[in-house]
Design an enzyme around this catalytic site. Structure first.
Site, PDB file in Angstrom:
ATOM      1  N   ALA A 169       0.848  -1.203   0.000  1.00  0.00           N
ATOM      2  CA  ALA A 169       0.000   0.000   0.000  1.00  0.00           C
ATOM      3  C   ALA A 169       0.874   1.240   0.000  1.00  0.00           C
ATOM      4  O   ALA A 169       2.097   1.158  -0.154  1.00  0.00           O
ATOM      5  CB  ALA A 169      -0.910  -0.023   1.222  1.00  0.00           C
ATOM      6  N   ASN A 170       0.269   2.412   0.135  1.00  0.00           N
ATOM      7  CA  ASN A 170       1.029   3.659   0.248  1.00  0.00           C
ATOM      8  C   ASN A 170       0.344   4.565   1.271  1.00  0.00           C
ATOM      9  O   ASN A 170      -0.712   4.228   1.794  1.00  0.00           O
ATOM     10  CB  ASN A 170       1.167   4.330  -1.132  1.00  0.00           C
ATOM     11  CG  ASN A 170      -0.171   4.713  -1.716  1.00  0.00           C
ATOM     12  OD1 ASN A 170      -0.857   5.581  -1.192  1.00  0.00           O
ATOM     13  ND2 ASN A 170      -0.562   4.042  -2.795  1.00  0.00           N
TER      14      ASN A 170
END
Ligand code: C5P
Length: 222
Positions: free
Chosen positions: A29-30
């Protein structure tokens, strides 16, 4: 919903990060919070637009009054965006993962007694903004992308606008010292065919309001 300059207009907004699975319990993810995308969707609703809000797993709640489409991955986001067309405008505020894990496992990957570690092979995700911008048919009249840069913001964003084929780029400096990523404020530069316009640093909701007003101006009455 409301009366306003965007009454009768359909606008698609993407927002949040995407999650790209490694196996059923793990993902890549970020740090995107989805704050700016949510604020934009909210501002568009206030001006009377019908908004399809396509969001990955964000840390801020979606605004009221949108048609909510929850997605996890970039691939899902692309499918949902394309299914939501036609639209008068599309704003791509999502921080889409550039890569996904090739051949993600259907079962949880286990540690081995021998201490072997898994290797992740990555493959490129589709570029949703570029795909929609370059559609031969059914392209929204106004396609807007974001550019999060840490250096040479205008130069990089101007090149990005040309490469992707969108109409406007909302560029911002996400260097850690700006506190913008995950913060409540934003300082953006709007890049269109005529050049770059620097907007003063303001709350993400102020930036969203100004962008929504600019969109209404560009589209004109429905
Ligand atoms: O190339 P870069 O990721 O910096 O471009 C950012 C812009 O492109 C954003 O508007 C983002 O929402 C969009 N994008 C996309 N699909 C991708 C990657 C980026 O729509 N796979």
């Amino acid at each position: 919903l409301t009366d306003g300059p965007l009454k009768g207009r359909h606008v698609i907004v993407t927002s949040g990060p995407t999650h790209e699975p490694i196996d059923p319990v793990r993902y890549i993810a970020n740090r995107s919070s989805g704050a700016q995308g949510s604020a934009i969707a909210e501002a568009l609703v206030r001006l009377g637009a019908r908004v399809t809000f396509v969001t990955g797993p964000a840390s801020v709640p979606p605004p009221a009054g949108v048609e909510l489409r929850l997605v996890e991955t970039a691939t899902q986001m692309k499918d949902v965006v394309e299914a939501a067309l036609p639209a008068d405008a599309a704003i791509f505020a999502a921080a889409v993962a550039d890569w996904r894990v090739e051949g993600a496992s259907n079962a949880k990957i286990k540690k081995t007694a021998t201490g072997d570690v898994p290797t992740l092979a990555l493959t490129e995700n589709p570029d949703i903004l570029a795909t929609v911008s370059q559609r031969a048919e059914g392209r929204p009249k106004l396609v807007i992308g974001f550019a999060a840069e840490t250096n040479d913001v205008v130069e990089n964003a101007t090149a990005k606008r040309a490469r992707k084929g969108c109409d406007w780029i909302v560029a911002n400096d996400v260097s850690p010292e700006t506190g913008i990523m995950g913060g409540t404020e934003n300082a953006v530069t709007l890049i269109d065919a005529d050049g770059a316009e620097v907007w003063p640093r303001a709350s993400k909701s102020e930036v969203a309001k100004r962008l929504a007003e600019r969109i209404a101006e560009a589209l004109g009455p429905a």
